[in-house]
Scaffold this motif. Structure first.
Motif, PDB file in Angstrom:
ATOM      1  N   LYS A   1      52.929  10.237  32.735  1.00 42.37           N
ATOM      2  CA  LYS A   1      51.650  10.933  32.563  1.00 42.37           C
ATOM      3  C   LYS A   1      51.321  11.109  31.086  1.00 42.37           C
ATOM      4  CE  LYS A   1      53.563  15.619  32.895  1.00 42.37           C
ATOM      5  NZ  LYS A   1      53.511  16.867  33.660  1.00 42.37           N
ATOM      6  N   LEU A   2      52.344  11.188  30.243  1.00 35.13           N
ATOM      7  CA  LEU A   2      52.106  11.367  28.815  1.00 35.13           C
ATOM      8  C   LEU A   2      51.570  10.108  28.157  1.00 35.13           C
ATOM      9  CD1 LEU A   2      55.177  13.533  27.798  1.00 35.13           C
ATOM     10  CD2 LEU A   2      52.917  14.266  28.603  1.00 35.13           C
ATOM     11  N   GLN A   3      51.782   8.962  28.799  1.00 31.49           N
ATOM     12  CA  GLN A   3      51.255   7.707  28.293  1.00 31.49           C
ATOM     13  C   GLN A   3      49.971   7.290  29.010  1.00 31.49           C
ATOM     14  OE1 GLN A   3      52.354   6.360  25.486  1.00 31.49           O
ATOM     15  NE2 GLN A   3      53.710   8.138  25.469  1.00 31.49           N
ATOM     16  N   ALA A   4      49.543   8.098  29.999  1.00 26.96           N
ATOM     17  CA  ALA A   4      48.308   7.788  30.729  1.00 26.96           C
ATOM     18  C   ALA A   4      47.122   7.812  29.769  1.00 26.96           C
ATOM     19  CB  ALA A   4      48.096   8.798  31.856  1.00 26.96           C
ATOM     20  N   ASP A   5      46.185   6.927  29.981  1.00 21.77           N
ATOM     21  CA  ASP A   5      45.019   6.803  29.116  1.00 21.77           C
ATOM     22  C   ASP A   5      44.036   7.938  29.356  1.00 21.77           C
ATOM     23  OD1 ASP A   5      43.319   5.097  27.248  1.00 21.77           O
ATOM     24  OD2 ASP A   5      41.975   5.456  28.950  1.00 21.77           O
ATOM     25  N   LEU A   6      43.666   8.601  28.294  1.00 20.87           N
ATOM     26  CA  LEU A   6      42.612   9.601  28.328  1.00 20.87           C
ATOM     27  C   LEU A   6      41.631   9.210  27.231  1.00 20.87           C
ATOM     28  CD1 LEU A   6      41.566  12.174  29.656  1.00 20.87           C
ATOM     29  CD2 LEU A   6      42.874  13.487  27.977  1.00 20.87           C
ATOM     30  N   TYR A   7      40.646   8.427  27.619  1.00 19.60           N
ATOM     31  CA  TYR A   7      39.610   7.928  26.719  1.00 19.60           C
ATOM     32  C   TYR A   7      40.175   7.212  25.493  1.00 19.60           C
ATOM     33  CZ  TYR A   7      36.116   9.561  29.808  1.00 19.60           C
ATOM     34  OH  TYR A   7      35.350   9.716  30.915  1.00 19.60           O
ATOM     35  N   GLY A   8      40.953   6.183  25.792  1.00 22.15           N
ATOM     36  CA  GLY A   8      41.409   5.292  24.747  1.00 22.15           C
ATOM     37  C   GLY A   8      42.702   5.668  24.049  1.00 22.15           C
ATOM     38  N   LYS A   9      43.253   6.831  24.374  1.00 21.50           N
ATOM     39  CA  LYS A   9      44.498   7.255  23.752  1.00 21.50           C
ATOM     40  C   LYS A   9      45.408   7.853  24.814  1.00 21.50           C
ATOM     41  CE  LYS A   9      42.200   9.724  20.488  1.00 21.50           C
ATOM     42  NZ  LYS A   9      42.078  10.739  19.455  1.00 21.50           N
ATOM     43  N   PRO A  10      46.715   7.696  24.639  1.00 18.14           N
ATOM     44  CA  PRO A  10      47.639   8.350  25.565  1.00 18.14           C
ATOM     45  C   PRO A  10      47.510   9.875  25.483  1.00 18.14           C
ATOM     46  CG  PRO A  10      48.773   6.666  24.290  1.00 18.14           C
ATOM     47  CD  PRO A  10      47.409   6.850  23.675  1.00 18.14           C
TER      48      PRO A  10
ATOM     49  N   ILE B   1      48.293  18.351  32.724  1.00 26.52           N
ATOM     50  CA  ILE B   1      48.199  17.218  33.648  1.00 26.52           C
ATOM     51  C   ILE B   1      49.518  17.120  34.400  1.00 26.52           C
ATOM     52  CG2 ILE B   1      48.018  14.706  33.849  1.00 26.52           C
ATOM     53  CD1 ILE B   1      46.307  14.775  31.293  1.00 26.52           C
ATOM     54  N   ASP B   2      49.474  17.431  35.686  1.00 22.60           N
ATOM     55  CA  ASP B   2      50.650  17.266  36.536  1.00 22.60           C
ATOM     56  C   ASP B   2      50.455  16.154  37.557  1.00 22.60           C
ATOM     57  OD1 ASP B   2      52.348  19.211  35.427  1.00 22.60           O
ATOM     58  OD2 ASP B   2      51.280  20.794  36.480  1.00 22.60           O
ATOM     59  N   THR B   3      49.191  15.886  37.920  1.00 27.31           N
ATOM     60  CA  THR B   3      48.892  14.905  38.965  1.00 27.31           C
ATOM     61  C   THR B   3      47.796  13.948  38.483  1.00 27.31           C
ATOM     62  OG1 THR B   3      47.145  16.248  39.962  1.00 27.31           O
ATOM     63  CG2 THR B   3      49.407  16.632  40.759  1.00 27.31           C
ATOM     64  N   LEU B   4      47.624  12.882  39.227  1.00 29.03           N
ATOM     65  CA  LEU B   4      46.547  11.937  38.932  1.00 29.03           C
ATOM     66  C   LEU B   4      45.194  12.643  39.052  1.00 29.03           C
ATOM     67  CD1 LEU B   4      45.747   9.056  38.224  1.00 29.03           C
ATOM     68  CD2 LEU B   4      45.839   8.501  40.661  1.00 29.03           C
ATOM     69  N   GLU B   5      45.069  13.543  40.004  1.00 30.41           N
ATOM     70  CA  GLU B   5      43.828  14.321  40.160  1.00 30.41           C
ATOM     71  C   GLU B   5      43.551  15.160  38.910  1.00 30.41           C
ATOM     72  OE1 GLU B   5      43.161  18.072  42.787  1.00 30.41           O
ATOM     73  OE2 GLU B   5      42.694  16.320  44.036  1.00 30.41           O
TER      74      GLU B   5
ATOM     75  N   VAL C   1      56.530  26.357  21.512  1.00 24.73           N
ATOM     76  CA  VAL C   1      56.889  25.447  22.595  1.00 24.73           C
ATOM     77  C   VAL C   1      55.598  24.968  23.250  1.00 24.73           C
ATOM     78  CG1 VAL C   1      58.077  25.220  24.796  1.00 24.73           C
ATOM     79  CG2 VAL C   1      59.108  26.566  22.938  1.00 24.73           C
ATOM     80  N   LEU C   2      55.379  23.648  23.179  1.00 26.15           N
ATOM     81  CA  LEU C   2      54.140  23.049  23.661  1.00 26.15           C
ATOM     82  C   LEU C   2      54.443  21.863  24.568  1.00 26.15           C
ATOM     83  CD1 LEU C   2      51.032  22.854  23.542  1.00 26.15           C
ATOM     84  CD2 LEU C   2      51.307  21.468  21.469  1.00 26.15           C
ATOM     85  N   PRO C   3      54.174  21.985  25.862  1.00 25.03           N
ATOM     86  CA  PRO C   3      54.343  20.831  26.746  1.00 25.03           C
ATOM     87  C   PRO C   3      53.442  19.684  26.296  1.00 25.03           C
ATOM     88  CG  PRO C   3      54.151  22.844  28.030  1.00 25.03           C
ATOM     89  CD  PRO C   3      53.795  23.192  26.596  1.00 25.03           C
ATOM     90  N   GLY C   4      53.926  18.469  26.444  1.00 27.38           N
ATOM     91  CA  GLY C   4      53.194  17.287  26.004  1.00 27.38           C
ATOM     92  C   GLY C   4      52.042  16.892  26.892  1.00 27.38           C
ATOM     93  N   ASP C   5      51.769  17.670  27.949  1.00 23.01           N
ATOM     94  CA  ASP C   5      50.702  17.320  28.889  1.00 23.01           C
ATOM     95  C   ASP C   5      49.497  18.252  28.789  1.00 23.01           C
ATOM     96  OD1 ASP C   5      51.762  19.606  30.057  1.00 23.01           O
ATOM     97  OD2 ASP C   5      52.021  18.721  32.043  1.00 23.01           O
ATOM     98  N   LEU C   6      49.255  18.812  27.608  1.00 25.93           N
ATOM     99  CA  LEU C   6      48.112  19.707  27.375  1.00 25.93           C
ATOM    100  C   LEU C   6      47.171  19.084  26.336  1.00 25.93           C
ATOM    101  CD1 LEU C   6      50.118  23.012  27.264  1.00 25.93           C
ATOM    102  CD2 LEU C   6      48.232  22.594  28.819  1.00 25.93           C
ATOM    103  N   PRO C   7      46.479  18.009  26.678  1.00 27.90           N
ATOM    104  CA  PRO C   7      45.715  17.255  25.683  1.00 27.90           C
ATOM    105  C   PRO C   7      44.477  17.954  25.130  1.00 27.90           C
ATOM    106  CG  PRO C   7      45.261  16.407  27.863  1.00 27.90           C
ATOM    107  CD  PRO C   7      46.384  17.403  28.008  1.00 27.90           C
ATOM    108  N   LEU C   8      44.057  19.050  25.724  1.00 36.14           N
ATOM    109  CA  LEU C   8      42.863  19.732  25.229  1.00 36.14           C
ATOM    110  C   LEU C   8      43.174  20.952  24.364  1.00 36.14           C
ATOM    111  CD1 LEU C   8      40.508  19.624  28.364  1.00 36.14           C
ATOM    112  CD2 LEU C   8      40.731  17.970  26.500  1.00 36.14           C
TER     113      LEU C   8
END
Length: 187
Positions: A28-37, A167-171, A83-90
């Motif tokens: 999920k950390l490498q999933a594309d979010l508008y052109g960037k992981p 981001i935990d799921t594809l949804e 401590v910052l989880p890597g799945d908080l892109p905003l």
């Protein structure tokens, strides 16, 4: 001797099983979010904060606590840790900076948006031994609870839903893509 600034520990060692179980492929950390992981967005926010970063890609154990301990032990001279989880892109660089600044006067800082606690959670130098000894899945909740029982946790109000938007799921990823459509300037 501790450095003058805390270090942001970005947690990127998770297995992402919920993401794959929901139909996502790969990390999920490498999933594309508008052109960037996704992880690249998180690291950009840390860069905007001006703080040093240590990314934990692998930990000795499988849990979040193991990753936190790994990051803290790797940065023993820091004045504190966020401590910052890597799945908080905003998450915003400003929120990261505010948590770091609040650590100057508080041993534990928890950012809060609209009454909900989020990340990054900040820990002062006094928490080193507790953090370095963590293991398992619970993260650093035991450290927060102990300091809260002593009245030593600041709940810092921030105007940033990004502290909660993981981001935990594809949804979740698809929902974030929709948010970016509306608020594209955040990324």
């Amino acid at each position: 001797m501790p450095s003058a600034m805390p270090v942001v520990i970005v947690l990127a060692a998770g297995r992402g099983t919920r993401f794959r179980a929901s139909g996502g492929t790969g990390s999920k950390l490498q999933a594309d979010l508008y052109g960037k992981p996704v992880l690249t967005h998180v690291l950009a926010a840390v860069e905007r904060s001006g703080l040093a970063v240590h990314v934990v890609h692998r930990a000795c154990g499988d849990g979040m606590s193991d990753s936190i301990a790994e990051g803290v032990r790797a940065t023993p001279t820091a004045s504190g840790w966020l401590v910052l989880p890597g799945d908080l892109p905003l998450v915003s660089g400003e929120s990261i900076s505010r948590v770091a600044a609040a650590l100057a006067h508080n041993p534990v800082v928890v950012p809060v948006f609209e009454g909900r606690k989020g990340h990054p959670v900040g820990f002062g130098r006094v928490c080193f031994e507790e953090l370095a000894a963590l293991s398992g899945e619970a993260g650093a909740v035991s450290v927060v609870r102990r300091h809260q029982a002593e009245g030593r946790v600041l709940q810092l109000k921030v105007d940033d839903a990004g502290i909660l938007t993981d981001i935990d799921t594809l949804e979740d990823l698809q929902r974030l893509r929709g948010l970016v459509d509306v608020h594209g300037d955040r990324l």
